[in-house]
Design a protein around this motif. Structure first.
Motif, mmCIF file in Angstrom:
data_model
loop_
_atom_site.group_PDB
_atom_site.id
_atom_site.type_symbol
_atom_site.label_atom_id
_atom_site.label_comp_id
_atom_site.label_asym_id
_atom_site.label_seq_id
_atom_site.Cartn_x
_atom_site.Cartn_y
_atom_site.Cartn_z
ATOM 1 N N GLN A 268 2.253 57.911 41.372
ATOM 2 C CA GLN A 268 2.320 56.781 40.463
ATOM 3 C C GLN A 268 1.223 55.761 40.746
ATOM 4 O O GLN A 268 0.562 55.259 39.842
ATOM 5 N N TYR B 79 -9.509 20.521 46.715
ATOM 6 C CA TYR B 79 -9.836 21.519 45.693
ATOM 7 C C TYR B 79 -8.602 22.064 44.990
ATOM 8 O O TYR B 79 -8.694 22.622 43.909
ATOM 9 N N VAL C 276 -7.158 36.940 40.016
ATOM 10 C CA VAL C 276 -6.311 37.489 41.072
ATOM 11 C C VAL C 276 -4.826 37.322 40.744
ATOM 12 O O VAL C 276 -4.002 38.145 41.095
ATOM 13 N N VAL D 33 -8.989 32.674 41.132
ATOM 14 C CA VAL D 33 -7.537 32.501 41.062
ATOM 15 C C VAL D 33 -7.000 33.079 39.759
ATOM 16 O O VAL D 33 -5.984 33.798 39.748
ATOM 17 N N MET E 194 -13.881 29.131 42.043
ATOM 18 C CA MET E 194 -12.559 29.339 42.646
ATOM 19 C C MET E 194 -11.503 29.546 41.569
ATOM 20 O O MET E 194 -10.607 30.374 41.710
ATOM 21 N N MET F 241 9.077 52.931 44.348
ATOM 22 C CA MET F 241 7.638 53.124 44.585
ATOM 23 C C MET F 241 6.810 52.142 43.747
ATOM 24 O O MET F 241 5.968 51.400 44.240
ATOM 25 N N LYS F 242 7.160 52.140 42.454
ATOM 26 C CA LYS F 242 6.418 51.265 41.548
ATOM 27 C C LYS F 242 6.489 49.821 42.042
ATOM 28 O O LYS F 242 5.497 49.097 42.100
ATOM 29 N N ILE G 246 -5.824 36.510 48.636
ATOM 30 C CA ILE G 246 -7.204 36.219 48.226
ATOM 31 C C ILE G 246 -7.319 34.807 47.669
ATOM 32 O O ILE G 246 -8.240 34.070 47.978
ATOM 33 N N SER G 247 -6.314 34.409 46.883
ATOM 34 C CA SER G 247 -6.432 33.073 46.301
ATOM 35 C C SER G 247 -6.319 31.992 47.371
ATOM 36 O O SER G 247 -6.948 30.949 47.273
ATOM 37 N N ALA H 113 -3.065 39.523 46.027
ATOM 38 C CA ALA H 113 -3.542 38.474 45.125
ATOM 39 C C ALA H 113 -3.367 37.103 45.746
ATOM 40 O O ALA H 113 -4.282 36.271 45.753
ATOM 41 N N MET H 114 -2.193 36.867 46.286
ATOM 42 C CA MET H 114 -1.905 35.565 46.896
ATOM 43 C C MET H 114 -2.880 35.298 48.043
ATOM 44 O O MET H 114 -3.436 34.215 48.163
ATOM 45 N N VAL I 210 0.220 44.567 45.554
ATOM 46 C CA VAL I 210 -0.839 43.967 44.748
ATOM 47 C C VAL I 210 -0.669 42.454 44.717
ATOM 48 O O VAL I 210 -1.614 41.679 44.898
ATOM 49 N N LEU I 211 0.562 42.027 44.535
ATOM 50 C CA LEU I 211 0.817 40.592 44.440
ATOM 51 C C LEU I 211 0.497 39.872 45.743
ATOM 52 O O LEU I 211 -0.100 38.801 45.747
ATOM 53 N N VAL J 1 4.296 49.102 45.070
ATOM 54 C CA VAL J 1 2.880 48.949 44.720
ATOM 55 C C VAL J 1 2.631 47.546 44.174
ATOM 56 O O VAL J 1 1.721 46.825 44.590
ATOM 57 N N ILE J 2 3.511 47.168 43.294
ATOM 58 C CA ILE J 2 3.330 45.862 42.663
ATOM 59 C C ILE J 2 3.403 44.732 43.681
ATOM 60 O O ILE J 2 2.594 43.802 43.671
ATOM 61 N N ALA K 284 -9.649 31.797 48.897
ATOM 62 C CA ALA K 284 -10.579 31.149 47.976
ATOM 63 C C ALA K 284 -10.453 29.633 48.058
ATOM 64 O O ALA K 284 -11.439 28.911 48.012
ATOM 65 N N CYS K 285 -9.229 29.163 48.172
ATOM 66 C CA CYS K 285 -9.054 27.715 48.249
ATOM 67 C C CYS K 285 -9.426 27.193 49.631
ATOM 68 O O CYS K 285 -9.921 26.097 49.775
ATOM 69 N N LYS L 183 -18.708 25.542 41.907
ATOM 70 C CA LYS L 183 -17.864 25.847 43.060
ATOM 71 C C LYS L 183 -16.382 25.761 42.682
ATOM 72 O O LYS L 183 -15.602 26.686 42.938
ATOM 73 N N SER M 163 -13.235 26.314 51.123
ATOM 74 C CA SER M 163 -14.013 25.455 50.247
ATOM 75 C C SER M 163 -15.030 24.549 50.926
ATOM 76 O O SER M 163 -16.218 24.668 50.717
ATOM 77 N N ASP M 164 -14.572 23.649 51.739
ATOM 78 C CA ASP M 164 -15.487 22.617 52.222
ATOM 79 C C ASP M 164 -15.157 22.324 53.674
ATOM 80 O O ASP M 164 -14.011 22.159 54.041
#
Lengths: 542, 305
Positions: free
Chosen positions: B214, B172, B110, B107, B103, A1-2, A16-17, A13-14, A9-10, A5-6, A20-21, B99, A24-25
């Protein structure tokens, strides 16, 4: 389970990043269309592109693509017609007349006349504009002093009609062709300058020019883009549609841009890459008129002794410095005036100096012997009793390696040298106010007349940092300024070099070269001995 | 709360004034000037330039004039980039830095927060070791080494990524990674230690005993408490990252404020030095206040006084 979850989350995270990149433009690079665009790096962001205000080679390299002066320089270093189609000098050498081409236009389509040159040249002499090169380019014109004192109309530059510009000199100036092709004397458009003040030269809309290209965008510290100026008189000879100057400051960044093909020519090559570039046919080492030299502070008692000065000069192994310390990017200097300076008859000044041989012997071992003897004669056998001296320099290029070499070289004479490494902005004022014992110095010519460099060592010259002074030298230079006789002038200039070299007033070390990378896809571009690149007639091979 | 914010703003103004005053006099103490160049400018031209920008007046008078103009929002003209105003330089360059920096902050957070937690949950195991190696590298390796490594590997050798400017999305990646590396490593370490701390608390054991799932105990109890040190760090980190890094901007040729700040100092461009210093100080102070308020939201026990 733990773990689940992790992992979730990871993954989040990936994701979203990545987003984010990714967002950009949206600007797309237009690499694949038919526009013929050349991208080059000739220096970092220029501080100004106003021809009157610029004092840097970096700025000049950009300006000469936007503006055209009366005369220009061709690939062989000869002066040829620019905005003027012909020109003549009166017999006494005091009146220069330039005849402009028919139908000259500004990049906005309006007419360009001789009046525009009159306006622009008077603007250079306006003390409120404070053009750093005013005296260099117009100091010999009648009425210059009055103009600098505030009476701009006193400057004897007149438009006889729309196409004729007349310049009257107070002294004959045999090298005025060099000045008439110098970027400071480019015409600027009165309407734009007066409407926009100093800001006229910062935005493409107001940067009206008369040369082969016109500015379309300037992103400071990033790039400047030019496109072909359809109003330029010789537009049919221009093959490029766009010319972009990449404003890269870091040589390593410039080098990787070159390797990636983002730039087809770069001026700033990292010195640590030079050994690996030897033999590369895209790597060029070309002479420019300029000398790397050392100053001794001649207001100090110890450096007033001619024997001491000569000993310090002779103890330097110039061949070793140029080949090893400076990795072959410099040429050893046996004279003050190196290759590229032109004598009054157009021949190489260096070939006629000192009977055609160098002032300093190329035999280092003998030089060193002599240096030791001279120092003993001066009262410091094996350097005993000689005070510890400081060598001041800023930290760039090969300055520090050379400083370390000097510690060894002068150490051979028994002299202890401390290196005073300074930040550039502090170094210049310290050197100018004689706060040094010995210091590095250098000069790159603005135009190929020898007076451009020899003037530096006149007693009252603002760049005479070592305060070298010899009345005979001053007299020779004064004669070179006033005589109308080419032969007499040439003799005076050579005499001046003889004197300063005999006095060891300064220590020449090496001649400058420009070393740069240029792709063999670029055709029809050239590099001048004053350190400028000419891309206006360039083409890109497929 | 309102009273607190008011108090902080007053304090901020005093701080910014102190920074501006100190900078003004220190910068004038340093030798050199904005109009020094390799080729000596004639004394007439030098005098005219100094008169034009008021540098011929006594320092005290210059200071008063500058402060007066600055209060009216006029930061003057750049002394070196003639024709450009200080405000136009700042407002064209700050968004570029912000900008890229923004980012990098995203990063760093996150990746830093989850990896820090991961290390804490796996204390002493392989994951913990791997993450601590990454964190140590991130903190110990200076950014110019990271930049050069990235540029050489992905730009020059593999040719996967462009190295020049910010013309497309791919441009970027390297600057953002280079900028994010240090704060990410720092957040990882902060997160790991504070998470370990929280996991050992009684209320975590109580939650577990009560049968709270948990994931709920981690998100609702552990994370919320453990993230406080990260929030403290967030203020200065954001101010630092958003305002641009001289090294990253120089290596990747990014026209940002960080590079401008440093070059204005080496050029002795007094008005730009003052303008950017005041701007960055203000930005830093604002970030601190924002963090304080965020603190209150995350942890209601904290009282803003």
């Amino acid at each position: 389970m733990k773990k689940k979850v992790i992992s979730l989350v990871l993954i989040a995270a990936m994701a979203i990043s990545m987003v984010a990149c990714g967002k950009s433009d949206s600007k797309k690079s237009d690499s694949a269309d038919a526009v013929k665009e050349l991208k080059v790096q000739v220096g970092p962001n220029p501080e100004t592109l106003d021809p009157a205000l610029n004092s840097a080679v970096d700025g000049g390299n950009v300006i000469l693509h936007a503006f055209e002066t009366l005369l220009t320089v061709d690939e062989n270093g000869n002066y040829k017609e620019g905005q003027a189609e012909k020109w003549e000098v009166s017999e006494d050498g005091l009146t220069w007349t330039f005849h402009l081409r028919d139908g000259l236009k500004w990049s906005d389509g309006s007419d360009l006349t001789a009046e525009d040159f009159v306006y622009s040249w008077k603007r250079v002499c306006n003390p409120e504009v404070a053009a750093p090169y005013a005296e260099t380019v117009l100091g010999m014109v009648k009425g210059y002093d009055e103009a600098m004192a505030g009476d701009a109309d006193a400057l004897a530059v007149t438009a006889k009609d729309d196409k004729t510009l007349v310049v009257e000199m107070k002294n004959p100036c045999t090298y005025f062709e060099g000045l008439a092709s110098f970027a400071t004397l480019s015409p600027v458009q009165k309407a734009s300058v007066e409407a926009n003040g100093d800001g006229w030269a910062t935005a493409p809309e107001t940067y009206v020019s008369n040369g082969p290209f016109k500015m379309t965008e300037w992103v400071p510290d990033s790039y400047i883009t030019f496109e072909k100026n359809e109003n330029y008189w010789n537009k049919d000879a221009i093959k490029l549609d766009k010319l972009t100057f990449l404003l890269i400051e870091d040589p390593n960044a410039a080098y990787s841009a070159y390797q990636q093909g983002e730039a087809l020519m770069i001026k700033d090559v990292p010195t640590e890459e030079i050994p690996s570039l030897e033999g590369n046919e895209e790597f060029f080492v070309e002479p420019i008129i300029g000398t790397y030299y050392l100053n001794m502070n001649e207001t100090q008692e110890i450096f007033k002794d001619e024997k001491v000065r000569e000993a310090l000069s002779l103890a330097i192994d110039r061949q070793y410095v140029a080949d090893k310390i400076m990795q072959g990017t410099y040429t050893p200097a046996w004279n003050l005036m190196g290759p590229g300076w032109k004598d009054t008859d157009g021949s190489e000044f260096m070939d006629n100096a000192n009977g055609g041989k160098g002032y300093i012997s190329e035999d280092y071992d003998k030089n060193l012997e002599k240096a030791k003897k001279l120092l003993a004669e001066a009262g410091y056998p094996e350097g005993k009793g000689f005070p510890t001296i400081k060598y001041s320099t800023n930290d760039a290029g090969y300055h520090i390696p050379l400083a370390e070499y000097l510690q060894t070289a002068w150490g051979e004479l028994g002299i202890t040298v401390e290196v005073d490494k300074m930040e550039w902005a502090s170094f210049t004022p310290a050197r100018r106010s004689q706060q040094f014992d010995t210091a590095r110095n250098g000069w790159v010519g603005d135009y190929s007349d020898p007076s451009n460099m020899l003037d530096l060592f006149c007693t009252t010259n603002g760049n005479n940092d070592g305060k070298y002074s010899n009345p005979e030298y001053d007299a020779a230079m004064e004669l070179s300024r006033t005589t109308t006789d080419a032969k007499e002038r040439s003799e005076a200039l050579h005499k001046a070099e003889d004197i300063v070299m005999a006095d060891n007033g300064i220590i020449p070390v090496a001649y400058y070269n420009d070393f740069y990378l240029m792709s063999n896809k670029i055709q029809g571009a050239w590099h001048s001995a004053t350190g400028y690149w000419y891309f206006m007639y360039a083409d890109i091979a497929e | 709360m309102a009273k607190y914010i008011f108090k902080r703003i007053c304090l901020a103004i005093v701080t910014i004034w102190a920074v501006a005053t100190l900078t003004f006099f220190l910068m004038n103490l340093v030798p050199g000037g904005p109009f020094m160049s390799e080729k000596a400018v004639s004394p007439e031209a030098m005098a005219a330039l100094e008169a034009k920008y008021g540098l011929d007046k006594p320092l005290g008078e210059q200071y008063l004039t500058y402060m007066k103009d600055a209060l009216h929002g006029d930061f003057g003209q750049s002394l070196r980039q003639r024709g450009r105003s200080v405000s136009s330089i700042i407002f064209s360059k700050f968004p570029v830095s912000a900008k890229v920096g923004g980012m990098a902050v995203v990063v760093a957070l996150v990746l830093g927060v989850p990896l820090g937690c991961l290390a804490a949950f796996n204390r002493g195991k392989v994951w913990d070791h791997i993450i601590s190696v990454i964190a140590t590298c991130g903190i110990a390796v200076p950014s110019f080494v990271i930049c050069t490594f990235l540029m050489y590997t992905f730009g020059v050798k593999l040719k996967w990524l462009p190295t020049l400017g910010l013309t497309g999305p791919a441009n970027y990646i390297m600057p953002v990674v280079a900028l994010a590396f240090y704060p990410m490593a720092y957040i990882m370490r902060l997160m790991r230690s504070s998470m370990l701390d929280v996991l050992g608390q009684d209320y975590m054991r109580t939650a577990k005993a009560k049968g709270v799932s948990q994931s709920k105990s981690i998100f609702k109890h552990a994370l919320r408490n453990a993230i406080l040190p990260v929030i403290t760090y967030l203020g200065p980190m954001m101010a630092y990252t958003l305002s641009g890094s001289f090294i990253v901007e120089k290596i990747f040729t990014i026209p940002g404020l960080g590079g401008q700040f440093v070059s204005s100092i080496t050029n002795r461009d007094y008005t730009v030095i003052m303008g950017t210093t005041i701007f960055l100080a203000t930005f830093m102070v604002i970030m601190m206040v924002v963090v304080d308020i965020l603190y209150k939201i995350v942890d209601p026990r904290i009282k803003l006084k």
